[in-house]
Write a protein that holds these residues in place. Structure first.
Motif, short mmCIF file in Angstrom:
data_model
loop_
_atom_site.label_atom_id
_atom_site.label_comp_id
_atom_site.label_asym_id
_atom_site.label_seq_id
_atom_site.Cartn_x
_atom_site.Cartn_y
_atom_site.Cartn_z
N LEU A 1 -0.82 14.21 3.13
CA LEU A 1 -0.56 13.61 4.44
C LEU A 1 -1.74 13.78 5.39
N LYS A 2 -2.26 15.00 5.53
CA LYS A 2 -3.37 15.23 6.46
C LYS A 2 -4.60 14.42 6.07
N ALA A 3 -4.88 14.35 4.78
CA ALA A 3 -6.03 13.56 4.33
C ALA A 3 -5.81 12.08 4.63
N MET A 4 -4.56 11.62 4.49
CA MET A 4 -4.27 10.21 4.76
C MET A 4 -4.37 9.90 6.24
N GLN A 5 -4.03 10.86 7.10
CA GLN A 5 -4.21 10.64 8.54
C GLN A 5 -5.69 10.44 8.88
N LYS A 6 -6.56 11.14 8.19
CA LYS A 6 -8.01 10.93 8.40
C LYS A 6 -8.41 9.53 7.95
N VAL A 7 -7.85 9.06 6.84
CA VAL A 7 -8.15 7.71 6.37
C VAL A 7 -7.67 6.68 7.39
N ALA A 8 -6.48 6.90 7.95
CA ALA A 8 -5.95 5.97 8.95
C ALA A 8 -6.85 5.93 10.19
N ALA A 9 -7.32 7.10 10.63
CA ALA A 9 -8.25 7.13 11.76
C ALA A 9 -9.55 6.44 11.40
N LEU A 10 -10.04 6.69 10.19
CA LEU A 10 -11.27 6.04 9.71
C LEU A 10 -11.12 4.53 9.68
N ARG A 11 -10.00 4.05 9.16
CA ARG A 11 -9.81 2.61 9.01
C ARG A 11 -9.86 1.89 10.36
N PHE A 12 -9.24 2.49 11.39
CA PHE A 12 -9.23 1.82 12.70
C PHE A 12 -10.53 2.07 13.47
N TRP A 13 -11.21 3.16 13.20
CA TRP A 13 -12.56 3.32 13.76
C TRP A 13 -13.46 2.21 13.21
N LEU A 14 -13.37 1.97 11.91
CA LEU A 14 -14.19 0.94 11.29
C LEU A 14 -13.85 -0.45 11.80
N SER A 15 -12.58 -0.75 11.94
CA SER A 15 -12.22 -2.10 12.39
C SER A 15 -12.69 -2.34 13.82
N ARG A 16 -12.61 -1.31 14.65
CA ARG A 16 -13.09 -1.46 16.02
C ARG A 16 -14.62 -1.55 16.07
N LEU A 17 -15.29 -0.78 15.23
CA LEU A 17 -16.76 -0.90 15.15
C LEU A 17 -17.15 -2.31 14.72
N ALA B 1 0.87 -1.18 0.00
CA ALA B 1 0.00 0.00 0.00
C ALA B 1 0.90 1.23 0.00
N PRO B 2 0.34 2.44 -0.13
CA PRO B 2 1.17 3.64 -0.10
C PRO B 2 1.95 3.78 1.22
N TYR B 3 3.22 4.15 1.10
CA TYR B 3 4.02 4.40 2.30
C TYR B 3 3.39 5.50 3.14
N LEU B 4 2.71 6.43 2.49
CA LEU B 4 2.07 7.53 3.21
C LEU B 4 1.00 7.01 4.18
N TYR B 5 0.31 5.95 3.80
CA TYR B 5 -0.69 5.37 4.70
C TYR B 5 -0.02 4.81 5.94
N ASP B 6 1.10 4.12 5.77
CA ASP B 6 1.85 3.58 6.91
C ASP B 6 2.31 4.69 7.83
N LEU B 7 2.80 5.78 7.25
CA LEU B 7 3.23 6.93 8.05
C LEU B 7 2.05 7.55 8.78
N ALA B 8 0.91 7.65 8.12
CA ALA B 8 -0.28 8.25 8.76
C ALA B 8 -0.76 7.40 9.93
N VAL B 9 -0.78 6.09 9.75
CA VAL B 9 -1.17 5.19 10.85
C VAL B 9 -0.25 5.41 12.04
N THR B 10 1.04 5.50 11.77
CA THR B 10 2.03 5.63 12.84
C THR B 10 1.92 6.99 13.53
N LEU B 11 1.78 8.06 12.77
CA LEU B 11 1.59 9.38 13.38
C LEU B 11 0.38 9.40 14.29
N ASN B 12 -0.73 8.87 13.82
CA ASN B 12 -1.95 8.84 14.63
C ASN B 12 -1.75 8.05 15.92
N ALA B 13 -1.10 6.89 15.79
CA ALA B 13 -0.97 5.97 16.92
C ALA B 13 0.02 6.47 17.96
#
Length: 308
Positions: free
Chosen positions: A261-277, A213-225
């Motif tokens: 980057l900022k948009a991808m951080q929202k996607v990362a937050a969305l992805r883990f909100w969805l997985s927890r839901l 997947a995009p490296y930017l997604y990995d970075l966004a997940v990590t920044l959020n976490a």
């Protein structure tokens, strides 16, 4: 703790015969972990971690474990799988793929400090540089996954949450996913998936979400976490700057990556909100199950939207 598959002493003794790791002394379930079954295992030759893989199929493990082995060859600190007597990276125990790794020193983090954020930024960038040498197998369409899980959980949500979810999925679709630099990534680099001895990184663990997947997604997940405290509902901009700056000392983001980057951080937050839901609304069966609160990631998503 999450224990989906219970292992009895005689079963583990028999499985150990496939390895050159000595005889079984003791074992116990690991408190950390949500999607796989993990045990600490002590044998006459040392201490190990046994993972019964519940989250992915055996067909995906050669990609995942091969990726980990490649990172280790490039001197990136990771927990590397142990080969069995047949030279295989994993076997089968209780009808589950089973992986042994040597237990690393250090411990998972709860609240990382700025130095640890800097270390993880450099390590993440180095892993992205190393993964660029590999084939892009097991591609994960993050936007498609979010769309599919969104459709499943949407009927169970309040009107306000439905609106937030629908708008966030639409925004995720605006990202130029195919044009961003990409390759194999960890995709789940939370502080509890990095073992530290003080401020020194002992190794990255739990690569079972690894995908291309995009490296930017990995970075966004990590920044959020690493930079958002769910208990305090606080995004630490100083930690984020440390992590991002240290990442850029190893691998510089290109113009398009910086733009999204900022948009991808929202996607990362969305992805883990969805997985927890999903895990809360449609729980899996198991002996002892940990289900994380979805509200933490929803609040992060709301914060990132307001912070535009």
């Amino acid at each position: 703790m999450s224990i989906y598959t219970v292992v009895e002493h005689p079963q583990l003794e028999a499985y150990l015969e496939q390895y050159s790791m000595g005889s079984l002394v003791s074992f116990q379930g690991i408190e950390a972990g949500v999607e796989n079954t993990n045990y600490f295992v002590t044998t006459t030759s040392g201490e190990y971690v046994l993972t019964l893989v519940e989250s992915v199929t055996a067909e995906k493990l050669p990609f995942i474990l091969g990726y980990v082995a490649h990172l280790s060859e490039r001197n990136i600190a990771v927990a590397q799988p142990i080969l069995n007597r047949q030279g295989e990276l994993f076997g089968s125990l209780n009808e589950r793929p089973a992986v042994f790794m040597r237990r690393l020193k250090g411990a998972p983090l709860d609240i990382p400090n700025q130095v640890q954020c800097s270390v993880i930024g450099q390590t993440l960038a180095a892993s992205h540089q190393a993964s660029a040498e590999l084939a892009h197998d097991e591609y994960q369409h993050i936007y498609q996954w979010c769309s599919e899980v969104s459709a499943r959980v949407l009927p169970e949500l309040s009107d306000a949450d439905k609106h937030l979810l629908q708008e966030s999925v639409l925004a995720a679709g605006m990202i130029p996913w195919a044009h961003l630099p990409q390759g194999p990534i960890h995709a789940d680099l939370f502080p509890d998936n990095a073992l530290f001895d003080g401020d020194s990184l002992a190794g990255l663990i739990d690569f079972y979400h690894a995908c291309s997947a995009p490296y930017l997604y990995d970075l966004a997940v990590t920044l959020n976490a690493w930079c958002y405290d769910e208990q305090q509902q606080h995004y630490d901009t100083d930690k984020a700057s440390m992590l991002l700056n240290s990442y850029n000392t190893v691998r510089v983001l290109d113009d398009e990556e910086r733009q999204w980057l900022k948009a991808m951080q929202k996607v990362a937050a969305l992805r883990f909100w969805l997985s927890r839901l999903r895990d809360k609304l449609f729980p899996k069966d198991g002996e002892l199950i940990t289900v994380k609160d979805p509200n933490g990631k929803k609040q992060l998503l709301e914060h990132l939207i307001k912070d535009e």
